[in-house]
Every structure is written in C-alpha cells, then in structure tokens.
Scaffold this active site. Sequence first.
Site, PDB file in Angstrom:
ATOM      1  N   ASP A 271       0.805  -1.230   0.000  1.00  0.00           N
ATOM      2  CA  ASP A 271       0.000   0.000   0.000  1.00  0.00           C
ATOM      3  C   ASP A 271       0.833   1.272   0.000  1.00  0.00           C
ATOM      4  OD1 ASP A 271      -1.479  -1.200   3.075  1.00  0.00           O
ATOM      5  OD2 ASP A 271       0.558  -0.504   2.697  1.00  0.00           O
TER       6      ASP A 271
ATOM      7  N   LYS B 130      -4.531   3.732  -1.164  1.00  0.00           N
ATOM      8  CA  LYS B 130      -5.433   4.755  -1.676  1.00  0.00           C
ATOM      9  C   LYS B 130      -4.668   5.518  -2.741  1.00  0.00           C
ATOM     10  CE  LYS B 130      -7.957   8.591   0.279  1.00  0.00           C
ATOM     11  NZ  LYS B 130      -8.280   9.296   1.498  1.00  0.00           N
TER      12      LYS B 130
ATOM     13  N   MET C 189      -0.378   9.713  12.403  1.00  0.00           N
ATOM     14  CA  MET C 189      -1.659  10.133  11.800  1.00  0.00           C
ATOM     15  C   MET C 189      -2.257  11.327  12.540  1.00  0.00           C
ATOM     16  SD  MET C 189      -3.333   6.437  10.864  1.00  0.00           S
ATOM     17  CE  MET C 189      -2.802   5.435  12.230  1.00  0.00           C
TER      18      MET C 189
HETATM   19  N1  SAH Z   1       2.913   0.796  10.205  1.00  0.00           N
HETATM   20  C1  SAH Z   1       3.417   2.145  10.041  1.00  0.00           C
HETATM   21  C2  SAH Z   1       2.424   3.185  10.484  1.00  0.00           C
HETATM   22  C3  SAH Z   1       1.152   3.193   9.690  1.00  0.00           C
HETATM   23  S1  SAH Z   1       0.063   4.447  10.188  1.00  0.00           S
HETATM   24  C4  SAH Z   1       4.731   2.280  10.814  1.00  0.00           C
HETATM   25  O1  SAH Z   1       5.083   1.414  11.599  1.00  0.00           O
HETATM   26  O2  SAH Z   1       5.415   3.277  10.584  1.00  0.00           O
HETATM   27  C5  SAH Z   1       0.445   5.706   9.016  1.00  0.00           C
HETATM   28  C6  SAH Z   1       1.150   6.855   9.668  1.00  0.00           C
HETATM   29  O3  SAH Z   1       2.501   6.521   9.902  1.00  0.00           O
HETATM   30  C7  SAH Z   1       1.222   8.110   8.846  1.00  0.00           C
HETATM   31  O4  SAH Z   1       0.010   8.847   8.889  1.00  0.00           O
HETATM   32  C8  SAH Z   1       2.335   8.839   9.536  1.00  0.00           C
HETATM   33  O5  SAH Z   1       1.914   9.385  10.737  1.00  0.00           O
HETATM   34  C9  SAH Z   1       3.274   7.697   9.849  1.00  0.00           C
HETATM   35  N2  SAH Z   1       4.314   7.525   8.818  1.00  0.00           N
HETATM   36  C10 SAH Z   1       4.519   6.457   8.055  1.00  0.00           C
HETATM   37  N3  SAH Z   1       5.589   6.637   7.244  1.00  0.00           N
HETATM   38  C11 SAH Z   1       6.056   7.871   7.516  1.00  0.00           C
HETATM   39  C12 SAH Z   1       7.140   8.636   7.034  1.00  0.00           C
HETATM   40  N4  SAH Z   1       7.964   8.179   6.094  1.00  0.00           N
HETATM   41  N5  SAH Z   1       7.335   9.863   7.550  1.00  0.00           N
HETATM   42  C13 SAH Z   1       6.523  10.354   8.498  1.00  0.00           C
HETATM   43  N6  SAH Z   1       5.475   9.666   9.001  1.00  0.00           N
HETATM   44  C14 SAH Z   1       5.251   8.440   8.518  1.00  0.00           C
END
Ligand code: SAH
Length: 514
Positions: A40, A62, A177
């Site tokens: 995704d 999305k 998020m």
């Molecule tokens: N499983 C993921 C999180 C998924 S929830 C993890 O462990 O990182 C999705 C959220 O993760 C985004 O809205 C943001 O808040 C954060 N996120 C994911 N990748 C990111 C990135 N490269 N930089 C900043 N925030 C990130």
Amino acid sequence: MTYRVQKGFVYLVGAGPGDPGLLSIKAKSILEQADVVIYDNLVNQKVLNWLKPEARSIFVGKSSGQHSIPQAEINALLIEEAQNDVSIVRLKGGDPLVFGRAGEEVDALDSEGIHYEIVPGITAAIACAAYAGIQISQRDISSSIIFLTGHENPEKTSLNLDFKEFAKSNSTLCIYMGIGQLKRIVGELLEGGLKQDTPVAIVENGTYVKQRSCFSTLGQIIPDSEAMEIKSPAIVFVGNVVKSRSQYNWFEEKPLFGKKILVPRPRKQAGELSQLLENYGADVLEVPFIEIEEDYDRDSITNVFTDIASYEWIVFTSANGVDLFFDLLDKAYEDVRSIGLSQIATVGKATARAVRSHKLKVSLIPETANSNALAEALIEHQTLDNVKILLVTGDKNSDILFKRLQDEGRAIVDRLPLYKNVRTDLSKNENFERFKEEGADLVLFTSSSTVHNYISATQSLELSDSIKPKFGSIGVKTSESLRKHNLPVAFESPKANLENFVVETLSYFRNPNQ
Ligand code: SAH
C-alpha cells in the site's frame, strides 16, 4: 543470508519508513523470492525493483482521487492468493503491526488456517526521530516513549484518544496520523497541563529525500506547520527531547539533499551513478530513455569464436558489450581460457571494471574515455600493422574507432556488434511523469548518446523557466554534443569518470553561479 520462502505462505513484512536501505535483510530476501506482493501507499515503490520479473505486485492503497480498498477486501485477497499455492508478501510501511491493521489480516489468515510469518520493520517514529536528529529518549530528559495515533483512519471506525491523559506523562510522545487532528491534539495537550513552550517537532516524509521537519513549540506549532504546509505522512513529536536536536542535522544537510537530478541512462547502467548521488541525499530520477537490447548475428558469433584466440587485442567499448560477450563465450566454450593470450583494451574505467569482474586483466585504458583516445592509445602502444583486433560494440559509436584502427593503424579489425539501443516506452514511467510535472535541478549526461536520447524524448516538453534543469556533462565529447544542440553546459567533469563527475556535481551545487 538468504531465507527460503514457502508456497502457500503469507509473509507480513515491514517495508520500513521509506529509505530502501532500512528494510531488514530478511525482508529483502523474502521480496526477492516472492510470487505475489500486496502493498500500500506508505511503501516506497523502489523496493519493488527487487522482485523477480515474473512476480505480481498488487497495489491496495489509496491512490489519488480514489478511496482505499476496504480491509475486508484485502483480507479476502490475501486468502484467495494463498490458496493458489504461491508465496505472498503483504508489504506494509514501517512495522506491519504498528498502527498498520496487520492484526486484522493475521486474524483472517488464522481463521482460514493459512500459515504466515511476520517480519518486523522499522517504524516511522523511530526512523523519523533518527533522520531528524531527535534523540528519542535521553536519560535525564525522557525515559519513556509513547506511540499514539491521531486516528485519521480513512474508515473512521476507531475511537479518538484523549490526549489530556498523556500531558502529564513526561514522556516523548510520538503521534502517528496526527496532522488532520493537530488542533485538537495540541488543545488537549495544553488543557492537560503541558506548557506553551513545550518543544514539538513534525517530521514529514521521514527518511525520503523529500523529508521536511518543522521544529517549534506547542504554542506555535499550528501556525508554523501551516506556514510550511506540512502534510501527511508525518509524525508529531512532543517533549523535551525535541529541544535536544543535535546541532548537526545529518540527513537534511547532506550536500545534495532534495536536489532533483535526472539520470538519463539505461536502467542497468544508471545504478552506480544514482547510488553515488543518493548517498549525498539527491532525489534521483532515473529515466532510461533507451534500453539495451541484445542484437547479434549468430553466424558472425560462430565465425569470430572459432578463431577467437587469434586476436591479439579484444577491445570493448561498453560494460554491456563485456557482459554479453562473456555470456556468449561461456555458452560456446564454458571456459574463459578460450580467448587465449589476447590482450584486452577498454574505452574507460567502468568498462574495465566489467572486464575485471570476469577475473581478467585489462592491458590498456586511455586517459580520456572516448573512441578517439582509445584509438590513439592503441596506436601509440604498439605498431598495429596486420595485428588482428576484435572490436566488441553496440550498434553505435564504433565507426571512429574501427576506421582509425584500420586506416591509421593498418590493423585487421573485425567488428562484433552485440546489442542495440532501443527507445523506451516512457508512457508509464513514473520518474518521467514527475520530470514533466516538476522538472529537475540538473540533468547529468554521461555520453553523447544520452544527450541525443534526452533531446529526442523531451523536445516537445515545455517546462516553465522555474523548473527547467541545468545540464552537467561528464567530459569534452558530451559537452560538444550539448552545445551542438544549444544546451548550455553548467559544468563539465575534468575527468570522464563517474566519481569525478559526482565530485563536480557537489562543487556545482556548492557554488551554482560559477
Ligand atoms: N505501520 C506504520 C504506520 C502506519 S500508520 C509504521 O510502523 O510506521 C500511518 C502513519 O505513519 C502516517 O500517517 C504517519 O503518521 C506515519 N508515517 C509512516 N511513514 C512515515 C514517514 N515516512 N514519515 C513520516 N510519518 C510516517
């Protein structure tokens, strides 16, 4: 280390935050063997380059203007694919189980009795803190770290947290998020007792070369982040450790950080230059305007190979030629000694490296990497009168060399063209699409042919002045081609090799107006 993957198995794999170097060895190994990959939005698509050519990749995130696929459909897809007895990777950004809904997928697999493995990934908060220079825990400042979610979950099925509860914790708060909910979150943290001057940082697109960070305070973060137009994906950090940001912002201060550089080379050749540039933080757009396609005449191969040991010199004009030549030789003889005592000459260092990778010595490389210099070097090296030379080439660029060796050197030259350059279909090339929309800071030309290919693919583009690229050239010949087409040369590498070219690129960005 290689992990063997099993059929009918689902691997829930963490793709890390973005930088492809942050996947685990296990994750990479599983991706390389996977039959199907379901991924995704947050996954950096560059890691999909590791898949085998026949692997299928299915996007379930999305995409712009569309809703994301409901979780139930993704679960059903996983089950359906697993029943096809293939190996499936469910690839998720960061760590699959951190706010990633992999839990629901695990439950679905459990209920069908499908076997799975979970490969953790580096979660965004840990990675963003490191790449923004925030020391996420510090003995005297914060000894607990809390991962929270602002719950701007697209399906809005979960309850919102009350952030007041976390205001007293004296921890480092890492809020996923949180951007859409920032006003509410900040309000609740203040209501809960945190002071206006509590340090806050937001890291957007962490670990990507487009990373941005906004350092502020609880009282100021709303206007500050709005001024920077900070968007999702981003992590919000709250707590006194944010203040301790190291002086040296190691990632965002890399010398080419965020510079958009177009590398117009065929995919196989682009890698080395791209890697060098990426190490310095550049946002590299590899656009293979042409691809190399094998193209040879079997009878000529047979003729040449029958007498291969009779050549005094074998001359290579490209690394592609080298690799193809030795593949064909191996198929014919299964023994590299069949070339006898032939000496080897190459046009430049990269081609020489390709020869060296076959454990063979290169006897001659000219000072400057071009056909004229190679012809001169050979003629100076020895009298070529009646000397048999094999010239291994592509379909282009060998005329000068061929003529000079034959006419001036009076050598007996056989040509062995092994490949041709074909125009790539760029209609689905994401990097080219980005270039058309966003332009670039710089295009780096590594040969006259890259100049020609660039011009024919871009002549109808009308980039506005603010996004028009400048042009860097690897050497004299390439600069001549650029000037011939009225493209101004911003800088030229004094030595025609990639290392020097990158050094010149660095000094160009230090002082672009020189
Ligand atoms: N499983 C993921 C999180 C998924 S929830 C993890 O462990 O990182 C999705 C959220 O993760 C985004 O809205 C943001 O808040 C954060 N996120 C994911 N990748 C990111 C990135 N490269 N930089 C900043 N925030 C990130």
